[in-house]
Every structure is written in structure tokens, then in C-alpha cells.
Design a protein around this motif. Structure first.
Motif, PDB file in Angstrom:
ATOM      1  N   LYS A   1       0.849  -1.198   0.000  1.00 57.14           N
ATOM      2  CA  LYS A   1       0.000   0.000   0.000  1.00 57.14           C
ATOM      3  C   LYS A   1       0.882   1.245   0.000  1.00 57.14           C
ATOM      4  O   LYS A   1       1.998   1.215   0.525  1.00 57.14           O
ATOM      5  N   PRO A   2       0.380   2.346  -0.552  1.00 56.02           N
ATOM      6  CA  PRO A   2       1.186   3.570  -0.611  1.00 56.02           C
ATOM      7  C   PRO A   2       1.667   4.060   0.765  1.00 56.02           C
ATOM      8  O   PRO A   2       2.756   4.613   0.870  1.00 56.02           O
ATOM      9  N   ASN A   3       0.888   3.846   1.822  1.00 57.77           N
ATOM     10  CA  ASN A   3       1.316   4.333   3.151  1.00 57.77           C
ATOM     11  C   ASN A   3       2.251   3.349   3.852  1.00 57.77           C
ATOM     12  O   ASN A   3       2.575   3.504   5.016  1.00 57.77           O
ATOM     13  N   ASP A   4       2.643   2.300   3.147  1.00 56.89           N
ATOM     14  CA  ASP A   4       3.435   1.235   3.757  1.00 56.89           C
ATOM     15  C   ASP A   4       4.729   1.077   2.959  1.00 56.89           C
ATOM     16  O   ASP A   4       4.863   1.641   1.868  1.00 56.89           O
TER      17      ASP A   4
END
Ligand SMILES: Cc1cc2nc3c(=O)[nH]c(=O)nc-3n(C[C@H](O)[C@H](O)[C@H](O)COP(=O)(O)OP(=O)(O)OC[C@H]3O[C@@H](n4cnc5c(N)ncnc54)[C@H](O)[C@@H]3O)c2cc1C
Ligand code: SF4
Ligand code: SF4
Ligand code: FES
Lengths: 224, 344
Positions: free
Chosen positions: B140-143
Motif C-alpha cells: 500500500k502507498p502508506n506502507d
């Protein structure tokens, strides 16, 4: 003292505690299982079993690891059922009705008796998912058949000789590969990793003393 | 339908439901976690361990039950097998048809090797089939793999081998992609975004699921692919001893038909051990959710052939860690599952 019930394993009578599953009752009776036992948890479909309660006409089916014994149960396990599994190259199939016609034409011989649905150990609407497969509606077939454990009981009851779980497996793979929406963030991330975007960060973590790692770990910000 | 005893317990759960819902669980402190583990976790109860007196890990402590099997006599004698006329002769012998073994077989086949699988029960009668929760990957983009690294290293009490962890976190997204391309139906929203949730102790939602059938969905897809490739699967047959060549490298295995007890010999250039866990050893009398065949066979096979354990602390019966995103044999899997010919 536990309450006991009488069951008949392959016709032979045993007295077993009433709170056991069929699988545990067999072991209680002294069987050491090699076949017909896998996950012991309702997922693998290894323990398909048919039974009839003494005095009743209905033939029932179940998973032995998920079903409690009952008084007067005549039990036969079905540790293997000869299903037809066609081989195919998923990279070469096209998500169209033609695939089913080519690989599993017998599904079009379904007589609509619903015996498969009645027999399903997972209470699935098997006849319905076969109907979806006939129409090439793989998405619906996948959805309807998702909980199938491939135990093969439905197929053992089908007058048209259909191998339902294999038909459903094909539909699910086609759906997963071709029809489900593509995942952009996954492709991006794989690209980033291949481009070395995170290499330096990870290298730094590889060298960090344990104490600093503990610091980092104990002070993480946690996604809500 | 339920027994009286069960109904009573059901009633107790129902009575406590309101209070349970109202309870807001807080995260435990590091100290609280340590104390809890020391008191209850089987990996931490020292008196339940025994020191090995023979073999490559001599002097190390392992669970008593495991020590007994590791140090036991072989179930066969040299006279009972004839190594000169092998029943199978392949490039790659994969032992164990769970997620790791079938993935390894598919990749070996893809690379052009002549590969066979031998497995104790049916293909897919394995812990992989039962992993309901999901499989973790930082996509995921936030990960990021780095955040995943910190989560997993801490989650494993800072005991992990970092080289392995690096592989795990960096290759996990590709494993998800590989499985998707095989047709595994991961949960997604309409625009293709993966539906992900928290796993035990994670700081980002990175657990991918396929409804509540994650492992089963992965396993049945891998099984279907093995069958599509016509990779020979010898089922209901266990590897019971490894065979070494004159240089001490793994060169095959002695197999036993679980039903007839017939002994067979498989010769191979490479042997991949993917026999999974040890839950059914019931260490310290612990109950287990493991499948019927999870009896530490690979550890015993490897140990008897001279392989070192990478750590003896990994015999947890409680396994909250991520599904190993397994792909091609030694490149993807922790040593605990794979001992390639080179490492033996
Ligand atoms: C109930 C449960 C839930 C889980 N949930 C999750 C989860 O949500 N997320 C997660 O990431 N992980 C989860 N796990 C852990 C995860 O399932 C395992 O770590 C993973 O599946 C292991 O894969 P494997 O291929 O190494 O072993 P397995 O899948 O167990 O396969 C091993 C295979 O080797 C065979 N075998 C054993 N001995 C021999 C022998 N001597 N000769 C030949 N064959 C042999 C076995 O029969 C079996 O088929 C869960 C585990 C369990 C038990
Ligand atoms: S559909 Fe058939 S194979 Fe699948 S769970 Fe139901 S009875 Fe078993
Ligand atoms: S049992 Fe066979 S013929 Fe009858 S409804 Fe099911 S698929 Fe059709
Ligand atoms: S043993 Fe796996 S479903 Fe019963």
C-alpha cells in the motif's frame, strides 16, 4: 460418565461418547486414520462422509471433522472420489463460455435434479454455480462456489457425471486472473522494489543495533 | 443441536457480551508482554526444554518431545533399502505439498527442471489450507518493506535472522502478484485496491485475504496449477530419511507409502524440504490448530543428515507470524522450511 451413543462404522457397531465428531469417534473406536483426514478443521475436504440414520431413508453427507455423531448413524467415509480434472494453461484460456464447452462439456447435460445442492457439505447452491458456469458467468460462479472445499460429495450424486468442484476451480482462476480489477498499487510497489527504491532504507535496518531497533519498534505510529 | 455443556458456555459468552463490547483494549507495554510470555508461552518455559546430546546442534536446547524424535533410531535399517535401483530419478525432489512445496515445484518446473513432489497425505492437506487470516505484504502507498521489516522484527522479539527478513519483506509484494496471476482471488475494491487489515502487531494494514479462506484459496489454486503442469505427485507417501552423496550433499530420499508401508527410493540432484510445522507434536501437551501431518518431519530429516538448525527457538505452537510468501525454493523460503542441497 459421558453419554454414549451407538454408531455403525462401515456397518460395525461401536459405542462412543456423544460429544465427539465422527472423525474423533473413529479414533475413539481405535481406527488410525491415514486417509480421510487432513486439516481436521473443515477446510481441506479430505473427510467427506456419507451416513444414514437408522430407520430413516434420507442419505446424508457431511465432513467427518465438522459433524457430531448421532444415535444410530450408519457411517461410510468417502476419502477419495474420482473427479475429472482437465488440464489447461491459464495463460492461454480466454474468459469466455467456450472454455467451459471445451473443457467440461458435460455441464451442459445437467438435468436440474438439484441432488448436488442437497448433498453439498458446505450448503452451497451447487446447481446454481453450474448454471453460471454454463453461461460463462465466471464471476458469479466464483462467488457462489467460493466456500467449496472440493470434497467431491456433490459429484458422487450427479447423474450427469459432472465434476462440480473442478468446474468451479476453473471459474475462480479465470475470474481471479482476468476478470477481477487490476491492482495498480501492487504493480507500482513491485516496480519500486525492483528499482531499488527501498534498498538503502533496508540496508540501514540490517545494520542497526538491537537497542535502536527496539526504539523504532516501540515508537511506531500505528495506522488506525 | 449443541450439547448442554456447549449451550452453557454459549450462554456465558452471551451474558458477558455487553461488557466485552464496552471494553476498550489497550496495547500492552513491552514489560507486560515479556512477563506474559515468560509465564505462559511454550517457547519461554525453560524446564520444558532438553539439551541435545548428539548431532549438529549438540548442546542446544529444544522442546523435550522434539529431542526425543531427533535423537531416536531410524525406523529403517540399511538392509531394508536398495539404493542402487532408485524408483524415481529427478532433478528436483520436493518433499511436502503445502504452499511452500507446491510453489517451489511450480517454479522449478517453470525453470525447466524435471521435478516431482512427494507428500505425506494428499496434496494440499497442509497448514497452508488453514491459514484463514491472510498474507502480509507491504504494497500500500502508506506502507513500505522497511516498515514491514520493523514490524516483523519486533513482532518476532528481535530474534529473526535479518537476511531472511529482508527477503520476506522485499519479496512479499511480488509473491502476491505471482499468486494473483495464478488466479488467486484476493479481496479487492472495485478499483482494484487490495482490501487489507491489521495482522497481529502490525503498524500498517497489510494483511491480504481471500474472504475467510485465504490459505485455502491459495492452496487450491497452487494445487490446480501443479496438476495443470502434470508435475508428478506421489501422495500418501512420506520422506523418512534423506540420502546423501559421497560429498555429503543431499541426493534423494527414502520414501514410505503410508498405507502399504512399502519403501521407495527417490534420487534427485536437489532436494527441497517443505514439510511445514510441528504443531501435531503437541509440545508440552499444547493443543494445536495444525493439520494432521504437522509433525516436524523436515527438521528430523535434515538433522539426521547433518543440517544445523538456524534457531531452536522457532518451535512455537502459537504462530501469529505472516504466511511465508513462498515462491521458488531456496530463494524465497526461510531455512527452517528449505534446506537445499547446498546447505546440507
Ligand atoms: C490454523 C492455522 C491458521 C493460520 N493462519 C495463518 C494466517 O492467517 N496467516 C499466515 O500468514 N499464516 C497462518 N498460518 C501459518 C501458515 O499456514 C504456515 O506457516 C504455512 O502455511 C506453512 O506452509 P508450508 O508449505 O511450509 O507447510 P504446510 O502447508 O504445512 O505443508 C507441509 C506439507 O508437508 C507434508 N509433509 C510433512 N511431513 C512430510 C514428510 N515426511 N514427507 C512428505 N511430506 C510431508 C505435509 O503433509 C504438508 O502437506 C496458520 C496456520 C494454521 C495451522
Ligand atoms: S460443492 Fe461439492 S465439492 Fe464443493 S463443498 Fe459442496 S459438495 Fe463438496
Ligand atoms: S446433480 Fe448434476 S444433474 Fe443434478 S442438478 Fe446437480 S449438476 Fe445438475
Ligand atoms: S479434515 Fe479437512 S475438512 Fe475435515
Amino acid at each position: 460418565m459421558e453419554n454414549m451413543v451407538n454408531i455403525y462404522l462401515f456397518g460395525k457397531k461401536y459405542s462412543v461418547p456423544e460429544n465427539l465428531t465422527i472423525m474423533c469417534a473413529m479414533e475413539y473406536a481405535g481406527y488410525q486414520l491415514v486417509r480421510g483426514c487432513g486439516c481436521r478443521n473443515g477446510f481441506c475436504g479430505a473427510c467427506a462422509t456419507i451416513y444414514r440414520i437408522k430407520g430413516e431413508t434420507e442419505l446424508k453427507s457431511c465432513l467427518a471433522c465438522q459433524t457430531k455423531v448421532e444415535e444410530g448413524m450408519y457411517i461410510a467415509t468417502l476419502p477419495f472420489f474420482p473427479l475429472v480434472k482437465q488440464v489447461y494453461d491459464l495463460n492461454k484460456v480466454t474468459p469466455s463460455e467456450a472454455v467451459m464447452m471445451q473443457l467440461y462439456p458435460e455441464i451442459y447435460a445437467c438435468v436440474g435434479c438439484n441432488a448436488c445442492t442437497k448433498a453439498c457439505t458446505q450448503d452451497l447452491n451447487v446447481m446454481q454455480y453450474i448454471a453460471y458456469a454454463q453461461r460463462g458467468d465466471f464471476e458469479k460462479c466464483a462467488e457462489e462456489s467460493f466456500d467449496c472445499v472440493m470434497c467431491g460429495v456433490c459429484s458422487s450424486r450427479c447423474p450427469a457425471g459432472i465434476s462440480h468442484p473442478q468446474v468451479a476451480m476453473l471459474a475462480r482462476r479465470i475470474n481471479g486472473k482476468y476478470l477481477a480489477p487490476k491492482c495498480d498499487h501492487l504493480e507500482d510497489r513491485v516496480q519500486e522494489i525492483n528499482n531499488g527504491t527501498f534498498t538503502e532504507l533496508i540496508e540501514a535496518l540490517m545494520q542497526k543495533p538491537i537497542e535502536e531497533m527496539k526504539e523504532l519498534y516501540n515508537n511506531r505510529d500505528i495506522e488506525k | 443441536m449443541y450439547s448442554k455443556k456447549f449451550q452453557k458456555s454459549l450462554a456465558a459468552v452471551e451474558a458477558a457480551r455487553e461488557a466485552n463490547i464496552a471494553l476498550e483494549p489497550r496495547r500492552m507495554t513491552a514489560q507486560e508482554k515479556t512477563d506474559l510470555l515468560a509465564a505462559y508461552h511454550p517457547d519461554y518455559k525453560q524446564d520444558e526444554f532438553e539439551t541435545l546430546v548428539i548431532g549438529p546442534n549438540k548442546g542446544d536446547k529444544v522442546p523435550k518431545e522434539l529431542a526425543a524424535t531427533l535423537q531416536a533410531h531410524s525406523r529403517i535399517t540399511p538392509e531394508s533399502v536398495d539404493l542402487s535401483t532408485p524408483d524415481y530419478d529427478v532433478d528436483v525432489l520436493v518433499i511436502g505439498a503445502g504452499g511452500a512445496g507446491t510453489s517451489a515445484a511450480i517454479e522449478a518446473h517453470e525453470a525447466g527442471a524435471n521435478v516431482m513432489i512427494v507428500t505425506k497425505l494428499r496434496m494440499g492437506d497442509a497448514n497452508t489450507m488453514m491459514a484463514e487470516g491472510g498474507i502480509q505484504a507491504a504494497d500500500k502507498p502508506n506502507d513500505s518493506p522497511a516498515i514491514h521489516f520493523v514490524d516483523a522484527f519486533g513482532g518476532g522479539h528481535f530474534a529473526a535472522k535479518r537476511e531472511l527478513l529482508q527477503r520476506l519483506v522485499c519479496e512479499a509484494p511480488e509473491a502476491i502478484q505471482w499468486l494473483s496471476e495464478l488466479g488467486v482471488e484476493f479481496d479487492k475494491t472495485e478499483d482494484g485496491t487490495m482490501v487489507t487489515t491489521h495482522g497481529g502487531g502490525t503498524s500498517r494494514k497489510r494483511m491480504h485475504a481471500a474472504k475467510d479462506y485465504s490459505g485455502a484459496e491459495i492452496m487450491r489454486t497452487l494445487r490446480d496449477e501443479v496438476l495443470n503442469r502434470n508435475i508428478p505427485v506421489v501422495d500418501f507417501t512420506s520422506a523418512i530419511e534423506l540420502i546423501l552423496d559421497e560429498n555429503g550433499n543431499a541426493a534423494g530420499a527414502v520414501l514410505m507409502n503410508m498405507e502399504t508401508k512399502e519403501l521407495l527410493v527417490a534420487k534427485a540432484k536437489t532436494v527441497i524440504i517443505a514439510t511445514g510445522g510441528a504443531g501435531r507434536m503437541h509440545y508440552q501437551g499444547f493443543p494445536t490448530s495444525n493439520h494432521y501431518g504437522a509433525t516436524a518431519d523436515g527438521l528430523v530429516l535434515g538433522y539426521r543428515a547433518g543440517a544445523n538448525f538456524f534457531t531452536q527457538k522457532l518451535f512455537s505452537t502459537i504462530l501469529p507470524e505472516p504466511l511465508i510468501p513462498s515462491r521458488s525454493s531456496a530463494r524465497w523460503l526461510p531455512k527452517r522450511y528449505v534446506l537445499s542441497a547446498q546447505s546440507l
